[in-house]
Design a protein around this motif. Structure first.
Motif, PDB file in Angstrom:
ATOM      1  N   LYS A   4       0.655  -1.254   0.058  1.00  0.00           N
ATOM      2  CA  LYS A   4       0.080   0.201   0.184  1.00  0.00           C
ATOM      3  C   LYS A   4       0.724   1.420  -0.596  1.00  0.00           C
ATOM      4  CE  LYS A   4      -3.983  -1.854   1.919  1.00  0.00           C
ATOM      5  NZ  LYS A   4      -5.378  -1.457   2.543  1.00  0.00           N
ATOM      6  N   GLN A   5       0.174   2.437  -0.271  1.00  0.00           N
ATOM      7  CA  GLN A   5       0.893   4.163  -0.718  1.00  0.00           C
ATOM      8  C   GLN A   5      -0.217   4.478   0.357  1.00  0.00           C
ATOM      9  OE1 GLN A   5       0.293   4.870  -4.510  1.00  0.00           O
ATOM     10  NE2 GLN A   5       2.190   3.557  -5.194  1.00  0.00           N
ATOM     11  N   MET A   6       0.635   5.441   0.376  1.00  0.00           N
ATOM     12  CA  MET A   6      -0.199   6.596   2.397  1.00  0.00           C
ATOM     13  C   MET A   6      -1.044   6.907   1.106  1.00  0.00           C
ATOM     14  SD  MET A   6       1.245   6.405   4.765  1.00  0.00           S
ATOM     15  CE  MET A   6       0.478   7.810   5.566  1.00  0.00           C
ATOM     16  N   ARG A   7      -1.186   7.067   0.069  1.00  0.00           N
ATOM     17  CA  ARG A   7      -2.864   7.848  -0.645  1.00  0.00           C
ATOM     18  C   ARG A   7      -4.140   6.327  -0.139  1.00  0.00           C
ATOM     19  NH1 ARG A   7      -1.615   7.428  -6.103  1.00  0.00           N
ATOM     20  NH2 ARG A   7      -0.947   9.846  -6.362  1.00  0.00           N
ATOM     21  N   ARG A   8      -3.388   5.048  -0.271  1.00  0.00           N
ATOM     22  CA  ARG A   8      -4.833   3.609   0.126  1.00  0.00           C
ATOM     23  C   ARG A   8      -4.769   3.459   0.719  1.00  0.00           C
ATOM     24  NH1 ARG A   8      -7.939   1.840  -3.323  1.00  0.00           N
ATOM     25  NH2 ARG A   8      -6.335   1.357  -5.026  1.00  0.00           N
ATOM     26  N   VAL A   9      -3.639   4.003   2.298  1.00  0.00           N
ATOM     27  CA  VAL A   9      -3.714   4.170   3.690  1.00  0.00           C
ATOM     28  C   VAL A   9      -5.170   5.202   4.166  1.00  0.00           C
ATOM     29  CG1 VAL A   9      -3.176   4.593   5.919  1.00  0.00           C
ATOM     30  CG2 VAL A   9      -1.463   3.071   3.830  1.00  0.00           C
ATOM     31  N   LEU A  10      -5.239   6.428   3.485  1.00  0.00           N
ATOM     32  CA  LEU A  10      -5.194   7.761   3.910  1.00  0.00           C
ATOM     33  C   LEU A  10      -6.751   6.850   3.784  1.00  0.00           C
ATOM     34  CD1 LEU A  10      -3.571  10.840   3.726  1.00  0.00           C
ATOM     35  CD2 LEU A  10      -5.043   9.864   5.820  1.00  0.00           C
ATOM     36  N   ARG A  11      -7.428   6.868   2.223  1.00  0.00           N
ATOM     37  CA  ARG A  11      -8.366   6.017   1.761  1.00  0.00           C
ATOM     38  C   ARG A  11      -8.950   5.433   2.253  1.00  0.00           C
ATOM     39  NH1 ARG A  11      -8.057   5.405  -4.699  1.00  0.00           N
ATOM     40  NH2 ARG A  11     -10.263   5.904  -4.266  1.00  0.00           N
ATOM     41  N   TYR A  14     -10.217   6.537   6.412  1.00  0.00           N
ATOM     42  CA  TYR A  14     -10.886   7.392   7.025  1.00  0.00           C
ATOM     43  C   TYR A  14     -12.243   7.920   5.179  1.00  0.00           C
ATOM     44  CZ  TYR A  14      -7.218   9.221   9.679  1.00  0.00           C
ATOM     45  OH  TYR A  14      -6.312   9.371  10.866  1.00  0.00           O
ATOM     46  N   ALA A  15     -12.125   6.849   4.568  1.00  0.00           N
ATOM     47  CA  ALA A  15     -13.227   7.079   3.310  1.00  0.00           C
ATOM     48  C   ALA A  15     -13.213   8.377   3.002  1.00  0.00           C
ATOM     49  CB  ALA A  15     -14.565   6.632   3.985  1.00  0.00           C
ATOM     50  N   VAL A  16     -12.046   8.884   2.189  1.00  0.00           N
ATOM     51  CA  VAL A  16     -12.161  10.165   1.503  1.00  0.00           C
ATOM     52  C   VAL A  16     -12.080   9.419   0.137  1.00  0.00           C
ATOM     53  CG1 VAL A  16     -11.648  11.667   3.386  1.00  0.00           C
ATOM     54  CG2 VAL A  16      -9.707  10.340   2.153  1.00  0.00           C
ATOM     55  N   ASP A  17     -12.137  10.815  -0.731  1.00  0.00           N
ATOM     56  CA  ASP A  17     -11.336  10.172  -2.502  1.00  0.00           C
ATOM     57  C   ASP A  17     -10.317  10.675  -2.610  1.00  0.00           C
ATOM     58  OD1 ASP A  17     -11.385  13.444  -2.502  1.00  0.00           O
ATOM     59  OD2 ASP A  17     -13.218  12.925  -3.521  1.00  0.00           O
ATOM     60  N   ALA A  18      -9.395   9.880  -3.538  1.00  0.00           N
ATOM     61  CA  ALA A  18      -7.768  10.039  -4.091  1.00  0.00           C
ATOM     62  C   ALA A  18      -7.540  11.537  -3.295  1.00  0.00           C
ATOM     63  CB  ALA A  18      -7.519   9.691  -5.455  1.00  0.00           C
ATOM     64  N   LEU A  19      -8.184  12.477  -4.130  1.00  0.00           N
ATOM     65  CA  LEU A  19      -7.712  13.649  -3.954  1.00  0.00           C
ATOM     66  C   LEU A  19      -7.560  15.257  -2.838  1.00  0.00           C
ATOM     67  CD1 LEU A  19      -7.534  16.744  -6.179  1.00  0.00           C
ATOM     68  CD2 LEU A  19     -10.412  16.845  -5.381  1.00  0.00           C
ATOM     69  N   VAL A  20      -8.365  14.163  -1.774  1.00  0.00           N
ATOM     70  CA  VAL A  20      -8.367  15.150  -0.441  1.00  0.00           C
ATOM     71  C   VAL A  20      -7.336  14.233   0.337  1.00  0.00           C
ATOM     72  CG1 VAL A  20     -10.091  15.042   1.901  1.00  0.00           C
ATOM     73  CG2 VAL A  20     -11.152  15.045  -0.403  1.00  0.00           C
ATOM     74  N   ALA A  21      -7.433  12.569  -0.239  1.00  0.00           N
ATOM     75  CA  ALA A  21      -6.090  12.708   0.788  1.00  0.00           C
ATOM     76  C   ALA A  21      -4.981  12.794   0.109  1.00  0.00           C
ATOM     77  CB  ALA A  21      -5.881  10.507   0.119  1.00  0.00           C
ATOM     78  N   ASP A  22      -4.443  13.084  -1.386  1.00  0.00           N
ATOM     79  CA  ASP A  22      -2.786  13.954  -2.497  1.00  0.00           C
ATOM     80  C   ASP A  22      -2.864  15.004  -1.425  1.00  0.00           C
ATOM     81  OD1 ASP A  22      -2.603  11.404  -3.574  1.00  0.00           O
ATOM     82  OD2 ASP A  22      -3.104  12.254  -5.336  1.00  0.00           O
ATOM     83  N   ALA A  33       2.117   8.389  -3.226  1.00  0.00           N
ATOM     84  CA  ALA A  33       3.027   7.273  -3.316  1.00  0.00           C
ATOM     85  C   ALA A  33       4.203   6.692  -2.318  1.00  0.00           C
ATOM     86  CB  ALA A  33       4.022   6.856  -4.305  1.00  0.00           C
ATOM     87  N   ALA A  34       4.404   6.964  -1.376  1.00  0.00           N
ATOM     88  CA  ALA A  34       4.891   7.404  -0.530  1.00  0.00           C
ATOM     89  C   ALA A  34       4.544   5.978   0.609  1.00  0.00           C
ATOM     90  CB  ALA A  34       5.274   8.288   0.457  1.00  0.00           C
ATOM     91  N   ARG A  35       5.825   4.739   0.902  1.00  0.00           N
ATOM     92  CA  ARG A  35       5.399   3.660   1.369  1.00  0.00           C
ATOM     93  C   ARG A  35       5.474   3.981   3.079  1.00  0.00           C
ATOM     94  NH1 ARG A  35       3.439   0.764  -2.856  1.00  0.00           N
ATOM     95  NH2 ARG A  35       4.405   0.357  -4.190  1.00  0.00           N
ATOM     96  N   PRO A  36       3.937   3.223   3.472  1.00  0.00           N
ATOM     97  CA  PRO A  36       3.631   3.999   5.148  1.00  0.00           C
ATOM     98  C   PRO A  36       5.019   3.216   6.027  1.00  0.00           C
ATOM     99  CG  PRO A  36       1.705   2.447   4.283  1.00  0.00           C
ATOM    100  CD  PRO A  36       2.753   2.471   3.049  1.00  0.00           C
ATOM    101  N   GLU A  37       5.848   2.477   5.442  1.00  0.00           N
ATOM    102  CA  GLU A  37       6.575   1.412   6.795  1.00  0.00           C
ATOM    103  C   GLU A  37       8.377   2.694   5.884  1.00  0.00           C
ATOM    104  OE1 GLU A  37       6.498  -0.594   2.323  1.00  0.00           O
ATOM    105  OE2 GLU A  37       5.628   0.201   3.602  1.00  0.00           O
ATOM    106  N   PHE A  44       3.962  10.577  10.153  1.00  0.00           N
ATOM    107  CA  PHE A  44       2.349  10.941  10.923  1.00  0.00           C
ATOM    108  C   PHE A  44       1.909  11.404  11.590  1.00  0.00           C
ATOM    109  CE2 PHE A  44       3.944   5.703   9.121  1.00  0.00           C
ATOM    110  CZ  PHE A  44       3.456   4.733   8.598  1.00  0.00           C
ATOM    111  N   ALA A  45       3.184  11.859  12.381  1.00  0.00           N
ATOM    112  CA  ALA A  45       2.327  13.085  12.656  1.00  0.00           C
ATOM    113  C   ALA A  45       1.525  14.557  11.969  1.00  0.00           C
ATOM    114  CB  ALA A  45       2.937  13.488  14.226  1.00  0.00           C
ATOM    115  N   LEU A  46       2.617  14.331  11.495  1.00  0.00           N
ATOM    116  CA  LEU A  46       2.211  15.418  10.009  1.00  0.00           C
ATOM    117  C   LEU A  46       1.192  14.999   9.732  1.00  0.00           C
ATOM    118  CD1 LEU A  46       5.435  16.364   9.094  1.00  0.00           C
ATOM    119  CD2 LEU A  46       4.466  18.233  10.842  1.00  0.00           C
ATOM    120  N   VAL A  47       0.767  13.867   9.460  1.00  0.00           N
ATOM    121  CA  VAL A  47      -0.654  13.198   8.314  1.00  0.00           C
ATOM    122  C   VAL A  47      -1.873  13.614   9.064  1.00  0.00           C
ATOM    123  CG1 VAL A  47      -1.160  11.334   7.201  1.00  0.00           C
ATOM    124  CG2 VAL A  47       1.114  11.880   6.866  1.00  0.00           C
ATOM    125  N   LEU A  48      -1.240  13.091  10.333  1.00  0.00           N
ATOM    126  CA  LEU A  48      -2.406  13.166  11.101  1.00  0.00           C
ATOM    127  C   LEU A  48      -2.941  14.753  11.391  1.00  0.00           C
ATOM    128  CD1 LEU A  48      -2.125  10.596  13.945  1.00  0.00           C
ATOM    129  CD2 LEU A  48      -3.776  10.899  11.714  1.00  0.00           C
TER     130      LEU A  48
END
Length: 66
Positions: A4-11, A14-22, A33-37, A44-48
């Protein structure tokens, strides 16, 4: 199995579309496209924080819309 990429993880989380995740990830200066690992705990704190800020902005817009 695909990694998984971070875009997919957020989607997924949080049930958001790709545009919001990006937009959230770009606000946190993380490539969608970054990998969570590959992220640090600080990233991760910045993303939250970016996601929470986006959610607050969306709520303000909804309250201003007639």
């Amino acid at each position: 199995m695909r990694r998984k990429q971070m875009r997919r993880v957020l989607r997924s989380l949080y049930a958001v579309d790709a545009l919001v995740a990006d937009e959230v990830l770009q606000g946190a200066r993380i490539e969608p496209a970054a990998r969570p690992e590959t992220l640090t705990p600080a990233q991760f704190a910045l993303v939250l924080r970016a996601f929470d800020q986006r959610r607050q902005e969306d709520a303000r817009i909804r309250t201003l819309t007639p």
